[in-house]
Design a protein around this motif. Structure first.
Motif, PDB file in Angstrom:
ATOM      1  N   SER A  24       8.313  42.085  11.994  1.00  0.00           N
ATOM      2  CA  SER A  24       7.286  43.093  11.721  1.00  0.00           C
ATOM      3  C   SER A  24       5.954  42.659  12.324  1.00  0.00           C
ATOM      4  CB  SER A  24       7.138  43.272  10.208  1.00  0.00           C
ATOM      5  OG  SER A  24       5.999  44.050   9.922  1.00  0.00           O
ATOM      6  N   PHE A  25       5.121  43.628  12.653  1.00  0.00           N
ATOM      7  CA  PHE A  25       3.812  43.326  13.217  1.00  0.00           C
ATOM      8  C   PHE A  25       2.697  43.555  12.203  1.00  0.00           C
ATOM      9  CE2 PHE A  25       6.395  44.016  16.963  1.00  0.00           C
ATOM     10  CZ  PHE A  25       5.993  42.970  17.774  1.00  0.00           C
ATOM     11  N   THR A  26       3.061  43.554  10.933  1.00  0.00           N
ATOM     12  CA  THR A  26       2.031  43.671   9.906  1.00  0.00           C
ATOM     13  C   THR A  26       1.196  42.395   9.901  1.00  0.00           C
ATOM     14  OG1 THR A  26       3.404  42.696   8.178  1.00  0.00           O
ATOM     15  CG2 THR A  26       3.587  45.078   8.507  1.00  0.00           C
ATOM     16  N   ASP A  27      -0.007  42.498   9.385  1.00  0.00           N
ATOM     17  CA  ASP A  27      -0.902  41.340   9.355  1.00  0.00           C
ATOM     18  C   ASP A  27      -0.279  40.181   8.576  1.00  0.00           C
ATOM     19  OD1 ASP A  27      -2.740  42.685  10.838  1.00  0.00           O
ATOM     20  OD2 ASP A  27      -3.980  43.305   9.128  1.00  0.00           O
ATOM     21  N   LEU A  28       0.363  40.507   7.446  1.00  0.00           N
ATOM     22  CA  LEU A  28       0.963  39.462   6.627  1.00  0.00           C
ATOM     23  C   LEU A  28       2.094  38.760   7.371  1.00  0.00           C
ATOM     24  CD1 LEU A  28       1.149  37.956   3.971  1.00  0.00           C
ATOM     25  CD2 LEU A  28       2.672  39.766   3.112  1.00  0.00           C
ATOM     26  N   ALA A  29       2.964  39.548   8.025  1.00  0.00           N
ATOM     27  CA  ALA A  29       4.080  38.955   8.760  1.00  0.00           C
ATOM     28  C   ALA A  29       3.580  38.074   9.898  1.00  0.00           C
ATOM     29  CB  ALA A  29       4.988  40.049   9.302  1.00  0.00           C
ATOM     30  N   GLN A  30       2.584  38.547  10.608  1.00  0.00           N
ATOM     31  CA  GLN A  30       2.040  37.769  11.712  1.00  0.00           C
ATOM     32  C   GLN A  30       1.372  36.490  11.228  1.00  0.00           C
ATOM     33  OE1 GLN A  30       3.830  38.972  14.127  1.00  0.00           O
ATOM     34  NE2 GLN A  30       2.109  38.784  15.516  1.00  0.00           N
ATOM     35  N   LYS A  31       0.730  36.580  10.060  1.00  0.00           N
ATOM     36  CA  LYS A  31       0.081  35.395   9.482  1.00  0.00           C
ATOM     37  C   LYS A  31       1.115  34.347   9.109  1.00  0.00           C
ATOM     38  CE  LYS A  31      -3.383  34.129   6.024  1.00  0.00           C
ATOM     39  NZ  LYS A  31      -4.233  34.626   4.911  1.00  0.00           N
ATOM     40  N   TRP A  32       2.238  34.777   8.539  1.00  0.00           N
ATOM     41  CA  TRP A  32       3.315  33.855   8.183  1.00  0.00           C
ATOM     42  C   TRP A  32       3.911  33.212   9.436  1.00  0.00           C
ATOM     43  CZ3 TRP A  32       6.385  32.071   4.050  1.00  0.00           C
ATOM     44  CH2 TRP A  32       5.864  32.350   2.786  1.00  0.00           C
ATOM     45  N   LYS A  33       4.154  34.041  10.433  1.00  0.00           N
ATOM     46  CA  LYS A  33       4.756  33.513  11.661  1.00  0.00           C
ATOM     47  C   LYS A  33       3.838  32.503  12.337  1.00  0.00           C
ATOM     48  CE  LYS A  33       7.293  34.935  15.766  1.00  0.00           C
ATOM     49  NZ  LYS A  33       7.870  36.082  16.511  1.00  0.00           N
ATOM     50  N   GLN A  34       2.566  32.791  12.347  1.00  0.00           N
ATOM     51  CA  GLN A  34       1.616  31.868  12.947  1.00  0.00           C
ATOM     52  C   GLN A  34       1.580  30.549  12.184  1.00  0.00           C
ATOM     53  OE1 GLN A  34      -2.405  33.328  13.078  1.00  0.00           O
ATOM     54  NE2 GLN A  34      -3.152  31.626  14.325  1.00  0.00           N
ATOM     55  N   ALA A  35       1.633  30.624  10.864  1.00  0.00           N
ATOM     56  CA  ALA A  35       1.607  29.405  10.050  1.00  0.00           C
ATOM     57  C   ALA A  35       2.852  28.559  10.302  1.00  0.00           C
ATOM     58  CB  ALA A  35       1.509  29.766   8.571  1.00  0.00           C
ATOM     59  N   VAL A  36       4.019  29.221  10.427  1.00  0.00           N
ATOM     60  CA  VAL A  36       5.267  28.492  10.684  1.00  0.00           C
ATOM     61  C   VAL A  36       5.217  27.802  12.042  1.00  0.00           C
ATOM     62  CG1 VAL A  36       7.739  28.741  11.109  1.00  0.00           C
ATOM     63  CG2 VAL A  36       6.684  29.932   9.194  1.00  0.00           C
ATOM     64  N   THR A  37       4.809  28.528  13.070  1.00  0.00           N
ATOM     65  CA  THR A  37       4.790  27.957  14.417  1.00  0.00           C
ATOM     66  C   THR A  37       3.784  26.811  14.525  1.00  0.00           C
ATOM     67  OG1 THR A  37       3.254  29.706  15.107  1.00  0.00           O
ATOM     68  CG2 THR A  37       5.595  30.053  15.546  1.00  0.00           C
ATOM     69  N   GLN A  38       2.650  26.937  13.860  1.00  0.00           N
ATOM     70  CA  GLN A  38       1.658  25.866  13.894  1.00  0.00           C
ATOM     71  C   GLN A  38       2.152  24.631  13.155  1.00  0.00           C
ATOM     72  OE1 GLN A  38      -1.929  27.682  12.372  1.00  0.00           O
ATOM     73  NE2 GLN A  38      -2.483  28.542  14.370  1.00  0.00           N
ATOM     74  N   ALA A  39       2.864  24.841  12.052  1.00  0.00           N
ATOM     75  CA  ALA A  39       3.430  23.709  11.314  1.00  0.00           C
ATOM     76  C   ALA A  39       4.474  22.979  12.166  1.00  0.00           C
ATOM     77  CB  ALA A  39       4.055  24.191  10.007  1.00  0.00           C
ATOM     78  N   LEU A  40       5.308  23.751  12.855  1.00  0.00           N
ATOM     79  CA  LEU A  40       6.331  23.148  13.711  1.00  0.00           C
ATOM     80  C   LEU A  40       5.711  22.411  14.893  1.00  0.00           C
ATOM     81  CD1 LEU A  40       9.028  25.968  13.784  1.00  0.00           C
ATOM     82  CD2 LEU A  40       9.321  23.663  12.856  1.00  0.00           C
ATOM     83  N   ALA A  41       4.669  22.966  15.444  1.00  0.00           N
ATOM     84  CA  ALA A  41       4.044  22.372  16.628  1.00  0.00           C
ATOM     85  C   ALA A  41       3.519  20.970  16.365  1.00  0.00           C
ATOM     86  CB  ALA A  41       2.921  23.270  17.126  1.00  0.00           C
ATOM     87  N   ARG A  42       3.165  20.670  15.106  1.00  0.00           N
ATOM     88  CA  ARG A  42       2.622  19.354  14.774  1.00  0.00           C
ATOM     89  C   ARG A  42       3.689  18.338  14.387  1.00  0.00           C
ATOM     90  NH1 ARG A  42      -1.027  22.515  11.911  1.00  0.00           N
ATOM     91  NH2 ARG A  42       0.006  21.958   9.971  1.00  0.00           N
ATOM     92  N   ARG A  43       4.892  18.798  14.128  1.00  0.00           N
ATOM     93  CA  ARG A  43       5.946  17.891  13.665  1.00  0.00           C
ATOM     94  C   ARG A  43       6.360  16.905  14.755  1.00  0.00           C
ATOM     95  NH1 ARG A  43       9.685  18.938   9.192  1.00  0.00           N
ATOM     96  NH2 ARG A  43       8.923  20.674   7.937  1.00  0.00           N
ATOM     97  N   GLN A  44       6.485  15.649  14.364  1.00  0.00           N
ATOM     98  CA  GLN A  44       6.988  14.633  15.280  1.00  0.00           C
ATOM     99  C   GLN A  44       8.435  14.276  14.978  1.00  0.00           C
ATOM    100  OE1 GLN A  44       4.436  11.228  15.722  1.00  0.00           O
ATOM    101  NE2 GLN A  44       2.768  12.444  16.580  1.00  0.00           N
ATOM    102  N   THR A  45       8.927  14.684  13.824  1.00  0.00           N
ATOM    103  CA  THR A  45      10.324  14.450  13.472  1.00  0.00           C
ATOM    104  C   THR A  45      10.937  15.741  12.924  1.00  0.00           C
ATOM    105  OG1 THR A  45       9.841  13.762  11.191  1.00  0.00           O
ATOM    106  CG2 THR A  45       9.844  12.044  12.895  1.00  0.00           C
ATOM    107  N   LEU A  46      12.180  15.977  13.287  1.00  0.00           N
ATOM    108  CA  LEU A  46      12.951  17.088  12.740  1.00  0.00           C
ATOM    109  C   LEU A  46      14.329  16.568  12.371  1.00  0.00           C
ATOM    110  CD1 LEU A  46      12.358  20.268  14.988  1.00  0.00           C
ATOM    111  CD2 LEU A  46      11.698  19.948  12.598  1.00  0.00           C
ATOM    112  N   SER A  47      14.757  16.841  11.163  1.00  0.00           N
ATOM    113  CA  SER A  47      16.092  16.462  10.734  1.00  0.00           C
ATOM    114  C   SER A  47      16.809  17.687  10.181  1.00  0.00           C
ATOM    115  CB  SER A  47      16.046  15.375   9.662  1.00  0.00           C
ATOM    116  OG  SER A  47      17.354  15.086   9.191  1.00  0.00           O
ATOM    117  N   PHE A  48      17.958  17.986  10.772  1.00  0.00           N
ATOM    118  CA  PHE A  48      18.772  19.105  10.324  1.00  0.00           C
ATOM    119  C   PHE A  48      19.986  18.630   9.523  1.00  0.00           C
ATOM    120  CE2 PHE A  48      16.735  20.467  14.295  1.00  0.00           C
ATOM    121  CZ  PHE A  48      16.039  21.570  13.840  1.00  0.00           C
TER     122      PHE A  48
END
Length: 221
Positions: A24-48
């Motif tokens: 969705s392109f609602t403000d809330l959806a875009q805000k969530w997506k931006q927060a997720v991508t920014q959090a991922l961008a800073r990660r130095q480790t990922l464990s699945f």
């Protein structure tokens, strides 16, 4: 910043689903997506490990983890179901060339094809765990040719490579310090030969009856 910090505490598989579902392109959806991508961008480790992930969702997260240094996609009972296609997708991520640690432990759905595609771009790799997989000499050769900084490798219970592959690996990876060969089918004489090439190499499990002095120097392949 508080929202981004909270995002970083979410389970990694949940982050994957959030990214996939926010269309969705609602403000809330875009805000969530931006927060997720920014959090991922800073990660130095990922464990699945232990997460229910597939090829697409795993690759999607790795592509957003621009600062990633350590990647763990080990299999567990309910965990990752990654295939060669997933490794190929991951290999295209910008962060792969900066990875220093990769674990593919127990990933029985992958073959040399996927491992070679990933390793060919992981030129900064120092630690690699491919234990419990079905890799052969083809993967060991790719590791030897593309990972000059490799310090440790786990080949625990890998039963499809030969002593020739090990000789190539140890000969070319000049910074290699440790190798775990528990449960492999390589003969004991091979390990003695590896020590003639690299005497300081730690061969695990410890306690193997290795006596370099009792063996003639084996040819380096």
């Amino acid at each position: 910043m508080e929202e981004e910090a909270e995002m970083e505490r979410l389970p990694i598989d949940l982050l994957a689903h959030i990214l996939a579902m926010i269309t969705s392109f609602t403000d809330l959806a875009q805000k969530w997506k931006q927060a997720v991508t920014q959090a991922l961008a800073r990660r130095q480790t990922l464990s699945f490990a232990g997460c229910k992930m597939d090829d697409d969702s795993t690759a999607r997260l790795v592509r957003h983890a621009y600062s990633l240094k350590e990647l763990d996609i080990s299999r567990s009972r309910w965990g990752c179901q990654i295939t060669d296609n997933g490794l190929y997708q991951i290999s295209l991520a910008n962060c792969v060339s900066n990875l220093t640690s990769i674990s593919l432990w127990g990933m029985t759905g992958i073959t040399d094809k996927g491992v070679v595609q990933l390793i060919t771009r992981a030129n900064s790799l120092k630690h690699l765990n491919v234990g419990g997989t079905f890799i052969t000499d083809e993967s060991l050769s790719a590791i030897a040719d593309n990972c000059p900084h490799l310090k440790s490798i786990v080949l625990w219970s890998c039963r499809h490579f030969t002593e020739r592959g090990l000789f190539v690996l140890v000969s070319k990876c000049r910074k290699l310090e440790s190798i775990n060969v528990w449960g492999t089918r390589v003969p004991l004489d091979c390990f003695i030969g590896l020590l003639t090439i690299r005497p300081a190499l730690q061969i695990k499990p410890r306690g193997l009856p290795l006596n370099v002095g009792a063996m003639a120097m084996l040819p380096v392949i």
